[in-house]
Design a protein around this motif. Structure first.
Motif, PDB file in Angstrom:
ATOM      1  N   GLY A   2       0.842  -1.188   0.000  1.00 23.66           N
ATOM      2  CA  GLY A   2       0.000   0.000   0.000  1.00 23.66           C
ATOM      3  C   GLY A   2       0.878   1.239   0.000  1.00 23.66           C
ATOM      4  O   GLY A   2       1.895   1.283   0.697  1.00 23.66           O
ATOM      5  N   VAL A   3       0.496   2.223  -0.811  1.00 22.44           N
ATOM      6  CA  VAL A   3       1.263   3.467  -0.906  1.00 22.44           C
ATOM      7  C   VAL A   3       0.300   4.644  -0.800  1.00 22.44           C
ATOM      8  O   VAL A   3      -0.742   4.664  -1.453  1.00 22.44           O
ATOM      9  N   LEU A   4       0.671   5.621   0.009  1.00 25.23           N
ATOM     10  CA  LEU A   4      -0.092   6.861   0.155  1.00 25.23           C
ATOM     11  C   LEU A   4       0.758   7.991  -0.406  1.00 25.23           C
ATOM     12  O   LEU A   4       1.937   8.129  -0.067  1.00 25.23           O
ATOM     13  N   LEU A   5       0.171   8.799  -1.287  1.00 23.23           N
ATOM     14  CA  LEU A   5       0.875   9.943  -1.860  1.00 23.23           C
ATOM     15  C   LEU A   5       0.062  11.201  -1.607  1.00 23.23           C
ATOM     16  O   LEU A   5      -1.087  11.297  -2.027  1.00 23.23           O
ATOM     17  N   SER A   6       0.671  12.170  -0.901  1.00 25.73           N
ATOM     18  CA  SER A   6      -0.045  13.404  -0.559  1.00 25.73           C
ATOM     19  C   SER A   6       0.561  14.643  -1.194  1.00 25.73           C
ATOM     20  O   SER A   6       0.147  15.755  -0.891  1.00 25.73           O
ATOM     21  N   THR A   7       1.542  14.469  -2.073  1.00 27.21           N
ATOM     22  CA  THR A   7       2.221  15.613  -2.675  1.00 27.21           C
ATOM     23  C   THR A   7       1.872  15.739  -4.154  1.00 27.21           C
ATOM     24  O   THR A   7       1.526  14.760  -4.805  1.00 27.21           O
ATOM     25  N   PRO A   8       1.986  16.963  -4.721  1.00 27.56           N
ATOM     26  CA  PRO A   8       1.613  17.198  -6.125  1.00 27.56           C
ATOM     27  C   PRO A   8       2.651  16.624  -7.096  1.00 27.56           C
ATOM     28  O   PRO A   8       3.741  16.211  -6.685  1.00 27.56           O
ATOM     29  N   PRO A   9       2.326  16.629  -8.393  1.00 32.01           N
ATOM     30  CA  PRO A   9       3.204  16.032  -9.401  1.00 32.01           C
ATOM     31  C   PRO A   9       4.608  16.641  -9.485  1.00 32.01           C
ATOM     32  O   PRO A   9       5.546  15.953  -9.873  1.00 32.01           O
ATOM     33  N   LEU A  19      -2.524   2.150  -4.507  1.00 31.96           N
ATOM     34  CA  LEU A  19      -2.041   3.521  -4.390  1.00 31.96           C
ATOM     35  C   LEU A  19      -3.220   4.427  -4.058  1.00 31.96           C
ATOM     36  O   LEU A  19      -4.225   4.438  -4.770  1.00 31.96           O
ATOM     37  N   TYR A  20      -3.076   5.182  -2.967  1.00 35.35           N
ATOM     38  CA  TYR A  20      -4.128   6.089  -2.512  1.00 35.35           C
ATOM     39  C   TYR A  20      -3.588   7.508  -2.549  1.00 35.35           C
ATOM     40  O   TYR A  20      -2.536   7.804  -1.973  1.00 35.35           O
ATOM     41  N   PHE A  21      -4.314   8.398  -3.227  1.00 33.97           N
ATOM     42  CA  PHE A  21      -3.962   9.813  -3.313  1.00 33.97           C
ATOM     43  C   PHE A  21      -4.789  10.598  -2.303  1.00 33.97           C
ATOM     44  O   PHE A  21      -6.001  10.420  -2.215  1.00 33.97           O
ATOM     45  N   ILE A  22      -4.125  11.479  -1.577  1.00 37.38           N
ATOM     46  CA  ILE A  22      -4.812  12.318  -0.600  1.00 37.38           C
ATOM     47  C   ILE A  22      -4.219  13.729  -0.663  1.00 37.38           C
ATOM     48  O   ILE A  22      -3.104  13.909  -1.155  1.00 37.38           O
ATOM     49  N   ASP A  23      -4.952  14.709  -0.188  1.00 39.88           N
ATOM     50  CA  ASP A  23      -4.515  16.108  -0.179  1.00 39.88           C
ATOM     51  C   ASP A  23      -4.062  16.507  -1.593  1.00 39.88           C
ATOM     52  O   ASP A  23      -4.749  16.215  -2.553  1.00 39.88           O
ATOM     53  N   ASP A  24      -2.902  17.156  -1.732  1.00 40.23           N
ATOM     54  CA  ASP A  24      -2.439  17.572  -3.058  1.00 40.23           C
ATOM     55  C   ASP A  24      -2.057  16.394  -3.946  1.00 40.23           C
ATOM     56  O   ASP A  24      -1.844  16.559  -5.148  1.00 40.23           O
ATOM     57  N   GLY A  25      -1.971  15.221  -3.371  1.00 37.29           N
ATOM     58  CA  GLY A  25      -1.683  14.024  -4.161  1.00 37.29           C
ATOM     59  C   GLY A  25      -2.734  13.745  -5.219  1.00 37.29           C
ATOM     60  O   GLY A  25      -2.445  13.137  -6.246  1.00 37.29           O
ATOM     61  N   VAL A  26      -3.973  14.205  -4.991  1.00 40.14           N
ATOM     62  CA  VAL A  26      -5.036  13.984  -5.986  1.00 40.14           C
ATOM     63  C   VAL A  26      -4.719  14.680  -7.308  1.00 40.14           C
ATOM     64  O   VAL A  26      -5.262  14.302  -8.345  1.00 40.14           O
ATOM     65  N   LEU A  27      -3.822  15.644  -7.294  1.00 41.33           N
ATOM     66  CA  LEU A  27      -3.447  16.349  -8.521  1.00 41.33           C
ATOM     67  C   LEU A  27      -2.627  15.458  -9.463  1.00 41.33           C
ATOM     68  O   LEU A  27      -2.431  15.796 -10.624  1.00 41.33           O
ATOM     69  N   ASN A  28      -2.177  14.318  -8.982  1.00 42.00           N
ATOM     70  CA  ASN A  28      -1.420  13.366  -9.800  1.00 42.00           C
ATOM     71  C   ASN A  28      -2.307  12.495 -10.677  1.00 42.00           C
ATOM     72  O   ASN A  28      -1.813  11.825 -11.587  1.00 42.00           O
ATOM     73  N   ILE A  29      -3.597  12.501 -10.426  1.00 43.23           N
ATOM     74  CA  ILE A  29      -4.514  11.581 -11.099  1.00 43.23           C
ATOM     75  C   ILE A  29      -4.425  11.655 -12.622  1.00 43.23           C
ATOM     76  O   ILE A  29      -4.489  10.647 -13.295  1.00 43.23           O
ATOM     77  N   GLY A  30      -4.249  12.820 -13.173  1.00 35.73           N
ATOM     78  CA  GLY A  30      -4.222  12.975 -14.624  1.00 35.73           C
ATOM     79  C   GLY A  30      -2.880  12.702 -15.281  1.00 35.73           C
ATOM     80  O   GLY A  30      -2.767  12.771 -16.506  1.00 35.73           O
ATOM     81  N   GLN A  31      -1.870  12.394 -14.512  1.00 35.30           N
ATOM     82  CA  GLN A  31      -0.534  12.179 -15.067  1.00 35.30           C
ATOM     83  C   GLN A  31      -0.466  10.889 -15.895  1.00 35.30           C
ATOM     84  O   GLN A  31      -1.014   9.856 -15.490  1.00 35.30           O
ATOM     85  N   PRO A  32       0.212  10.920 -17.046  1.00 38.24           N
ATOM     86  CA  PRO A  32       0.324   9.719 -17.889  1.00 38.24           C
ATOM     87  C   PRO A  32       0.946   8.525 -17.162  1.00 38.24           C
ATOM     88  O   PRO A  32       0.565   7.375 -17.403  1.00 38.24           O
ATOM     89  N   GLU A  33       1.881   8.797 -16.262  1.00 37.45           N
ATOM     90  CA  GLU A  33       2.521   7.707 -15.511  1.00 37.45           C
ATOM     91  C   GLU A  33       1.507   6.966 -14.640  1.00 37.45           C
ATOM     92  O   GLU A  33       1.608   5.750 -14.462  1.00 37.45           O
ATOM     93  N   ILE A  34       0.541   7.699 -14.117  1.00 33.01           N
ATOM     94  CA  ILE A  34      -0.493   7.087 -13.279  1.00 33.01           C
ATOM     95  C   ILE A  34      -1.415   6.227 -14.141  1.00 33.01           C
ATOM     96  O   ILE A  34      -1.788   5.120 -13.765  1.00 33.01           O
ATOM     97  N   HIS A  35      -1.731   6.697 -15.329  1.00 31.29           N
ATOM     98  CA  HIS A  35      -2.556   5.902 -16.249  1.00 31.29           C
ATOM     99  C   HIS A  35      -1.827   4.608 -16.601  1.00 31.29           C
ATOM    100  O   HIS A  35      -2.446   3.542 -16.671  1.00 31.29           O
ATOM    101  N   ALA A  36      -0.517   4.697 -16.810  1.00 24.63           N
ATOM    102  CA  ALA A  36       0.275   3.501 -17.130  1.00 24.63           C
ATOM    103  C   ALA A  36       0.272   2.518 -15.965  1.00 24.63           C
ATOM    104  O   ALA A  36       0.198   1.300 -16.181  1.00 24.63           O
TER     105      ALA A  36
END
Length: 103
Positions: A7-14, A38-55
């Motif tokens: 499990g990984v938590l990411l709270s920082t922006p891209p 992988l769970y995004f929280i706080d500014d981490g949600v801004l990573n959702i649109g990144q191509p690496e996340i889609h991959a």
């Protein structure tokens, strides 16, 4: 043989160095046939649109984001990430062999 779960938590922006670290870590875990959440929280949600996340999603990584945080930051759902609450995060923490947080 039972697959390990990470499990990984990411709270920082891209633009934070944690983004690259998390992506690299998860790629290595997937290569070792580890199930990854992988769970995004706080500014981490801004990573959702990144191509690496889609991959990562295409490689079978289970992606979740804090629905409240996404709503506050105007992040829309994209079909790759499940919007959820902190109960899901608690379940990930409880159900994984290892849990890492990147703040």
């Amino acid at each position: 043989m039972v697959k390990k779960k990470l499990g990984v938590l990411l709270s920082t922006p891209p633009d934070n160095k944690n983004f690259e670290t998390v992506v690299s870590l998860i790629k290595n875990a997937v290569a070792e046939e580890t199930t990854v959440y992988l769970y995004f929280i706080d500014d981490g949600v801004l990573n959702i649109g990144q191509p690496e996340i889609h991959a990562l999603s295409d490689c079978g990584v289970h992606l979740f984001a804090c629905a409240y945080g996404a709503g506050r930051r105007g992040v829309a759902q994209n079909g790759k990430v499940v919007f959820a609450g902190l109960v899901v995060l608690a379940d990930i923490i409880k159900g994984c062999d290892r849990f890492l947080s990147f703040d």
